[in-house]
Design an enzyme around this catalytic site. Structure first.
Site, mmCIF file in Angstrom:
data_model
loop_
_atom_site.group_PDB
_atom_site.id
_atom_site.type_symbol
_atom_site.label_atom_id
_atom_site.label_comp_id
_atom_site.label_asym_id
_atom_site.label_seq_id
_atom_site.Cartn_x
_atom_site.Cartn_y
_atom_site.Cartn_z
ATOM 1 N N ILE A 41 0.853 -1.198 0.000
ATOM 2 C CA ILE A 41 0.000 0.000 0.000
ATOM 3 C C ILE A 41 0.887 1.245 0.000
ATOM 4 C CG2 ILE A 41 -1.777 1.293 1.306
ATOM 5 C CD1 ILE A 41 -2.851 -1.301 0.082
ATOM 6 N N ASP A 75 16.037 -11.455 5.314
ATOM 7 C CA ASP A 75 15.601 -12.774 4.836
ATOM 8 C C ASP A 75 16.688 -13.339 3.912
ATOM 9 O OD1 ASP A 75 13.232 -12.183 6.050
ATOM 10 O OD2 ASP A 75 12.062 -11.891 4.213
ATOM 11 N N ILE A 76 17.033 -14.605 4.121
ATOM 12 C CA ILE A 76 18.102 -15.208 3.300
ATOM 13 C C ILE A 76 17.773 -15.097 1.813
ATOM 14 C CG2 ILE A 76 19.256 -17.389 2.711
ATOM 15 C CD1 ILE A 76 18.890 -18.259 5.575
ATOM 16 N N THR A 113 11.467 2.718 19.617
ATOM 17 C CA THR A 113 12.180 2.913 18.343
ATOM 18 C C THR A 113 13.232 1.842 18.064
ATOM 19 O OG1 THR A 113 13.896 4.257 19.367
ATOM 20 C CG2 THR A 113 11.969 5.440 18.522
ATOM 21 N N PRO A 163 13.322 -1.462 17.533
ATOM 22 C CA PRO A 163 13.214 -2.365 16.364
ATOM 23 C C PRO A 163 13.554 -1.649 15.055
ATOM 24 C CG PRO A 163 11.275 -2.570 17.774
ATOM 25 C CD PRO A 163 12.066 -1.427 18.314
ATOM 26 N N CYS A 205 -15.486 -17.158 -15.146
ATOM 27 C CA CYS A 205 -14.582 -18.223 -15.585
ATOM 28 C C CYS A 205 -15.175 -19.600 -15.243
ATOM 29 C CB CYS A 205 -13.188 -18.015 -15.002
ATOM 30 S SG CYS A 205 -11.945 -18.810 -16.007
ATOM 31 N N MET A 217 -18.771 -19.456 -15.273
ATOM 32 C CA MET A 217 -19.473 -19.563 -16.559
ATOM 33 C C MET A 217 -19.577 -21.024 -16.988
ATOM 34 S SD MET A 217 -18.638 -18.482 -20.478
ATOM 35 C CE MET A 217 -18.164 -20.136 -20.973
ATOM 36 N N GLN A 218 -18.482 -21.746 -16.805
ATOM 37 C CA GLN A 218 -18.485 -23.155 -17.220
ATOM 38 C C GLN A 218 -19.569 -23.922 -16.464
ATOM 39 O OE1 GLN A 218 -14.401 -24.366 -16.539
ATOM 40 N NE2 GLN A 218 -13.612 -23.106 -18.222
ATOM 41 N N HIS A 267 -11.948 -12.943 -16.826
ATOM 42 C CA HIS A 267 -12.007 -12.424 -15.453
ATOM 43 C C HIS A 267 -12.140 -10.901 -15.462
ATOM 44 C CE1 HIS A 267 -10.838 -16.117 -13.270
ATOM 45 N NE2 HIS A 267 -10.176 -16.406 -14.367
ATOM 46 N N GLU A 322 -12.889 -9.015 -13.121
ATOM 47 C CA GLU A 322 -12.480 -8.425 -11.835
ATOM 48 C C GLU A 322 -11.098 -7.782 -11.875
ATOM 49 O OE1 GLU A 322 -13.129 -11.605 -12.445
ATOM 50 O OE2 GLU A 322 -11.812 -12.981 -11.370
#
Ligand code: GLN
Length: 538
Positions: free
Chosen positions: A19, A148-149, A189, A191, A383, A386-387, A509, A511
């Site tokens: 965001i 993160d590795i 503060t 972290p 999708c 509909m089928q 789709h 959406e």
């Protein structure tokens, strides 16, 4: 020359980095700059296509057919720009491409290493995003948290980019958490300090901090962070918890976040136009009445698995000032003998059956479609929806009792939904569906035509199976209308039932193309029909 904003995260995941990245992009766009967005996902899947929606949420599809993480959907909804293949970069994609180059002999006998080969590949993708989009500013979010590795190579590539392009072309935003500790009753503060230290250990000095906190951090916290992290107080941005996510860009704008970035880039501060966005925030804040829609699916334990459908419904709701309430219906529950559909759907003004894969819960969805058709409740199928609408109609109206899709019954005698010839030879699951934009020609005097008011539309696809044209005549004779056709491949794209107040379903789709300020026509007409249905019921 393209400028780059990189958004990293620290302390914990789930801080709303996506965001933040989209809000920055929106603010820069509203200042008249052309923006493009990218997401780095440090997993080894080549794309999100094969990932389980219950673990990762719904898969997003770009117009050029890339199956991506759902964050790209947030980006498109915020910035209202179409993204593409270069928007989603995973470790899987990077390593695959490096290994393919090695096999071709492109590295001329060199030992292939993390630095420079993997990092060069990542940098190429960063620079490619700039050139292919011809954007003024590219905003890139780095998935996961610093440390993160899996993300090490990405962070190292970013360090190199910062060095190569310099401060006036790169801007690093680090999102962190500033927790409130009950008892001592203060914001902490440490972290954030540690997380910035981590980033600096890797050679990156962030230019701004976005501090997620329950309330504004205040000048003292900012001064402390500024001192420990070498970041000016003005560049420490508060990101307080909000009920309405559309408020986030406005909050950042009020703290001059866009100005700070443009100043570092030496770009003129063109006038900002946030009018549409402010109007949207107001609409969403003032929604009062609810409209209930039933969403029938099998991944309902994770609502993110249907996030685009739910968002598209909400966008249409904004247009008529209604808050959409989702009645989550587990399709497997509908299959039970004891299922009382009247009770389950009693407050619903519309029923939607979205996409899905595999046979679990299929018969329950067919039951729901039957209920909507027979009881004349507004229905929208997407999708798989509909089928299944076709299967329901073939079975119950055309009396083809064993009508099915070969996806659920490969030996079925009446496969009204079947694989296309070119799909039959495919063995690999990844990236082999019918993906991305395809044209669809609309038939005049149909619901589809009155929704779109266009002869030819472009919509995004993600499926393997198709309507089987061998059954077109019999279904048509019984009243089903094929209102959208891909004329190039002769494929059915939209079906509808004129004898029903609102029964329509698409193979694509819709959406994915809905925007908060611009609802999709199929969703808008469905929501309007649901609203009318409610009024009639009263
Ligand atoms: N499983 C169906 C197919 O592959 C529908 C896919 C979907 O709903 N996205 O054709």
């Amino acid at each position: 020359m393209t400028k780059y904003v990189f958004v990293t995260g620290g302390v914990v995941s789930g801080l709303g980095k996506g965001i933040t990245a989209s809000s920055i992009a929106l603010l820069l766009k509203c200042r008249g700059y052309k923006v493009f967005m990218q997401k780095f996902d440090p997993y080894f899947n080549v794309d999100s296509g094969t990932m389980n929606p219950i673990q990762h949420g719904e898969v997003f599809v770009t117009y050029d057919g890339c199956e991506t993480d759902l964050d790209l959907g947030h980006y498109e909804r915020f910035i209202d720009e179409e993204l593409n293949y270069s928007s989603n970069i995973t470790n899987g994609k990077i390593y695959k491409s490096v290994i393919e180059k090695e096999r071709k002999g492109d590295y001329l006998g060199a030992t292939v290493q993390m630095v420079p080969h993997i990092t060069n590949e990542i940098k190429n993708k960063i620079y490619e995003a700039g050139t292919s989009s011809s954007a003024d500013i590219v905003i890139t979010e780095i998935g996961g948290t610093v440390g993160d590795i899996e993300a090490e190579a990405f962070i190292e590539a970013l360090r190199q980019v910062q060095y190569e392009l310099g401060q006036s072309n790169t801007f690093f935003v680090h999102c962190t958490l500033v927790p409130f500790i009950f008892g001592s009753d203060e914001l902490k503060t440490k972290p954030t300090q540690n997380s910035v230290k981590d980033l600096r250990n890797k050679g990156i000095q962030p230019n701004a901090l976005v501090c997620r906190a329950p309330f504004d951090t205040g000048i003292h916290i900012k001064e402390k962070l500024s001192l420990f992290c070498s970041i000016p107080v003005s560049n420490i941005i508060d990101s307080i918890d909000v009920n309405n996510i559309y408020q986030v860009p406005i909050n950042y704008h009020n703290q001059r976040f866009d100005e700070i970035i443009l100043n570092q880039f030496n770009l003129p501060l063109k006038k900002s136009n946030l009018k549409d966005w402010e109007a949207l925030v107001k609409t969403v804040d003032n929604l009062k009445e609810e409209l209930e829609i039933s969403l029938v699916g099998k991944y309902i334990e994770l609502h993110d698995a249907y996030i685009f459908v739910v968002e598209a419904l909400k966008h249409a709701g904004y247009k008529i000032n209604k808050k959409i309430k989702i009645n989550w219906v587990d399709s497997e529950n509908l299959e039970k003998e004891s299922a009382n559909l009247k009770e389950i759907f009693k407050n619903s003004k519309g029923i939607i059956v979205p996409g899905g894969f595999g046979s679990r819960g299929i018969e329950g969805k067919i039951k729901a479609i039957n209920y909507a058709r027979v009881n004349k409740i507004p229905f929208l199928g997407l999708c798989l929806g509909m089928q299944l609408a076709v299967i329901e109609f073939a079975r119950n109206v055309c009396n083809i009792e064993d009508a099915n899709s070969t996806e659920f019954n490969p030996l079925c005698q009446n496969p009204v939904i079947d694989l296309m010839a070119d799909q039959k030879a495919i063995i690999n699951m990844g990236g082999t569906l019918r993906l991305g934009n395809y044209e669809c020609t609309l038939k005049k005097n149909t619901l589809a035509y009155s929704d779109y008011k266009q002869d030819v539309i472009l919509e995004r696809h993600r499926h393997r199976y198709e309507f089987n044209n061998a059954y077109k005549d019999i279904l048509e004779k019984n009243g089903l209308v094929f209102s959208g056709i891909n004329t190039k491949a002769n494929l059915v794209e939209i079906v509808e039932l004129p004898t029903h107040p609102h029964f329509i379903a698409s193979q694509f789709h819709p959406e994915f193309k809905s925007r908060p300020t611009r609802p999709h026509p199929l969703f808008l007409s469905f929501i309007k029909a649901a609203n009318e249905y409610e009024t009639k019921k009263k």
